[in-house]
Design a protein around this motif. Sequence first.
Motif, PDB file in Angstrom:
ATOM      1  N   UNK B 642       0.929  -1.133  -0.009  1.00  0.00           N
ATOM      2  CA  UNK B 642      -0.058   0.090  -0.170  1.00  0.00           C
ATOM      3  C   UNK B 642       0.793   1.140   0.177  1.00  0.00           C
ATOM      4  N   UNK B 644       0.443   4.301   0.256  1.00  0.00           N
ATOM      5  CA  UNK B 644       0.113   5.505   0.921  1.00  0.00           C
ATOM      6  C   UNK B 644       0.249   5.235   2.683  1.00  0.00           C
ATOM      7  N   UNK B 645       0.096   3.944   2.817  1.00  0.00           N
ATOM      8  CA  UNK B 645       0.473   3.625   4.368  1.00  0.00           C
ATOM      9  C   UNK B 645       1.750   2.749   4.631  1.00  0.00           C
ATOM     10  N   UNK B 646       2.145   2.178   3.549  1.00  0.00           N
ATOM     11  CA  UNK B 646       3.508   1.522   3.783  1.00  0.00           C
ATOM     12  C   UNK B 646       3.226  -0.071   4.036  1.00  0.00           C
TER      13      UNK B 646
END
Lengths: 161, 780, 281
Positions: B642, B644-646
């Motif tokens: 992901x 955007x969140x890692x």
Amino acid sequence: MTHEIVLTVNGQTERATVPASMTLLELLREPLHLTGTKEGCGIGECGACTVLLDGAAVTACLVLAVEADGCDVQTIEGEANDGQLSTLQQAFIDAGAAQCGFCTPGMILSARALLDRSPNPTDEEIVEAIAGNLCRCTGYEAIIAAVRRAADRIGGEGSDG
Amino acid sequence: MAELRYVGKPVARDDAIDKVTGAARYTHDLAVPGMLHAVMVTSPHASARIVRIDTSDAEALPGVRAVLTGDGLSYRVGLYMVDKRILARGVVRYHGEPVVGIAADTIDIARAACRLVKVDYEPLEPVLDPRDALKEESPLVHPDLETYEHAKGVFFPEPKTNIAHHQRVRKGDFDTAFASADVTLTAKFYNPPVQHVPMETHATIVQTLPGDRAEIWSSSQSPYTVRHLLSVCFGLPHANIRVHVPYVGGGFGGKAGLHLEPLAYVLSKASGGRPIKIVATREEEFNTLPSRQGLHSTVEIGTDKSGRIVALKATYVWDAGAYADYGVNVGRAAAYSGGGPYVIPNCWIDSYVVYTNKIFGTAYRGFGHLEVLWGIERAIDMMARKLDMDPVEFRRLNLLREGETTITGEAFTAGHGSPVECLDAAAKAIEWGTPSEPASKPYKVRGKGIAMLHKAPAMPTYTSCAVVIKLDEDGAADVLVSGVDYGQGTYTVLKQIAAEELRIPIEKAHVTWECDTAFSPYDWQTVASRFAYMGGNAIIEAAADCLRQIRDVAGQAFDVPPDKIVCEDGVAFVDGDPDRRIPYAKLALGYTFENGNSIGGPIIGHGRFIATGLTHLDPETGQGLPAQYWTYGAHAVEVEVDTQTGEIEVLDIATVVDAGKVLNPKLCDGQVVGGVVQGLGSALWEEFRFDESGRFLNPAFVDYKIPTAKDIPRNTQRILLENPQPGGPYGARGVAEHPMISVPGAIGNALHDALGIEFTTLPLNYERILLRILEQGDRG
Amino acid sequence: MLGAFDYVRARSVEEACRLLAERDDAVILAGGTDLLVEVRNGLREPKLVIDVKAIDELARLDPSDEEWMIGAAVPLNRLAEHRAIRESVPALADAALSIGTYQLRNRATLVGNLCNASPAADAAPVLLTLDAKLSVAGPKDFRTIPIAEFFTGVKRTCLTDGEVVTDIRIPAPPQGLKTVFFKQQRIRGHDLAVVNVAGSYDPTAKTLKVAVGSCAPTPVLLEPTEATGSTAAIAERVVELAEGATSPISDVRASAEYRRAVLPVLLRRLVDRLLSERSGA
């Protein structure tokens, strides 16, 4: 500071005099000698001390013995019936779900509580039910398979035991 | 060879019934009459001088039976480096080091007494980064290093430095080859210290007995090493020490060597011979007992234009922590296998095991190899990109193969197995070369990665083991060993081999579960994926010894030469005349003729095995033969991130190990799947966190996260190759450690494929991944 | 043994309040999953533990027409498995299920999660967006505290000596209310929140309420937003409000930088989930 309590453990009535600050885990392991229930962390994070308290899976390290007064407790020692392994226990053996075995009693009781409330669980429910039981050996796959296998067998036979 | 009846079959574990019923008793569960409970006061500082310890209030507490500090204890302990006190003396060297030991009637009294102990410390400047520890101006963790006993000729501590051991490997001429290489790469990597996290924390009970004897129960991987090291430490004859090892709740290397036993021993002495039980709390397991040491690596690789490696240099700086009793051997093993499974004509490796003021290191599953291969396998991928080559092609071109030599000069033969086959199988398993399916969300990306692995058992050149088989009245066999089955399933494998070789039904083969140095024959330590190999060989010899005795007695009974006796299914019969037969049950204790005359006697066989042909490594060049055998393998993974969140998820992971021969597919499977998930822990989540003063910040499961059932890969493939190992039982090699070794490397490589980012630091947690993505976004 | 306290199983709220007020160092025990860990770790040394689980009214879980009531002794699993809760305010069930392990949730309570007053309390953001109130019994009288006023700092609440939270009240959710809870953890298994966010959207009133946890000394309710305009524009407004109302710090679980990076991501996803199906959007 001590309290007289009466509880049922694996179907037997037990009376004990316990200090208020004694945990259920200490009561089971020491005076009652039920050492199948393990301590892995003491703070409710690893699930090794999982037992059934009135049918619900709980970590015995975070329950006071005195809180269990009047309750029904099942430990791993109560899972087999007269020396006859339960379907769940047999499934753990067949699936190779135990390695070092230290997490196994808690794991089986988490699974037991699941099968009691949801006899035909989804894989997701199985994972949710045992995710609070840490296992460092198996990688969980065989454990999930064991619970699945037990559910299928119980479903096929209509009863456990 | 006749078809195998039991070996190679998915026989269920012998011990499972005890484990599913709660009947399995671990050291945690044991009690001995008169037993006291002991607790430790530990250091709150990473480095400090102990100014004063006041134990008077603790001693005065009713129920307290013994209070000890380091001042009364002149002993030093250690496996390879004898550098550790039982209790800190004068100084403390890590946050969590035991300073005072208290034994009392109950654990609650012992804990209360601990709270009454007053220790005045004068904090000292801690040595926290091993790279700084190498500088001349660094404080010394062990100013008296030159006075310490150590395994001479194997380890080389450097007095007046923080270097506990420096292992060199020198092959060819690195400088010249690197200077003339067409393409070069230099990269740095880091692994943090991590913990083994056995579910049963370390526990021991020690009772000292009259006549300088001691009886010990311990959650140990090495009963004989516990006995030997205690014998050396306290100057006792070996026979005076008896070590029992009941069921052990996981070890992974952390329970090899000596741990809480010496403290329990001195407390037992101090309390008039009472048995002393010490059980580490989970916090102590993290904080006081050893970890896997951290590693800073620098890797330099040079290739020619075709992509052939011409030179490789690696500098490994190990964060050994405060003591190096076992860590020196990790640094040694990491050097001789520190180039990866590749042909490296010019190689230069320095592996420095460096003291710091942190929790000390010890063996952890695959020791040294997960750490160095994180760097090597990432560097190999980076190098492939520099060459504009496919990473699998680049590896295939450079992998060790028949006719080549390893970096320590060992000839690579067909008997080593096939790294190339491992690579190919791994690549095929994840459809290497085919792009991933699109990710499940627009902000997610996928990538594939591959990494090689290898490891040999790291053990002394003289490592040995023995097995005894006793036949029972009913013709069954009891197998006595001192290798410990702490979950791997080795005993079940030994049972299979015993049944196979003795020619008895498998139900009649039993491996005795509790090890006891008074009865079970010698084994060095249960570490390094060596027990099925060495114990397996020993059991084959022990079974042959039993059969010789059986044939001898049965031959006399039928008046035929022993070689005319055939053994099958627990029965000895005359070759070609199967009606003339005697079941083992009638031979086990001696054979009795119809008239009452008896011959033979109880049948007891023994077998043994010792490592052969190993040599010490040359101190200057590291050349020599360090390995009884090597096991090769590979990991291949596909991940989804992901962006955007890692958050990272492993969609698929394939583990390939050239097992030589799979002795029990079910148990091998358990080792592979469990190893992969442990490797995933090292890859994605696990690390010790310290503050700037060296205090350990996450000594509990609240903030030290290990994988749960929710964290396993979506799909796990296991591929076991069977290129036989000469000298291995049925051609088998050890496989238990390997499935975790290159999980981090493969995931790091897959992350590059997914994100185009080179990760060099473990763990690859969500935060690290996201912050690197954002950093890249800022740059780009 | 977890220290040296005594234990009383209170039979009524009055008894619990009286004991709490009279006795030194007395504490309320509901699920015990925070309290007993703190006692074990030496962070608290109570002399008396007052168990409130046997008080019938505290075990009530009662979603009625006007106001939903969740008693202080209701374990999280019971709450999360309640059909009305799951159907009408799924975010509350999701938040409850994100706390601890399955076993822990058989003991831990919603009220306990709030009274522990961790900035990361998973139940708090959802309850903030639902205008929940805490019913509090004191030695003298009862009072009601809006949840937005309950937290006063890290591990601090506005409760005074002798006060016991007896239940949580939530106004019956309006028709069509949408609720969402998102939590960023370090691992999929049980974990404390690195950042947690909750939102509720009332399609009739067209109001959007969003709350954020783990990014300030207390969970924070953002100023309610009118849900008009594009979803993306609304999301940016919410992100802006959140950035103004929070002050993430670095701790052992995450850096401030990571929290600052993840917070807007969760908020955008939250707003998108809440509003994407709105009519006219």
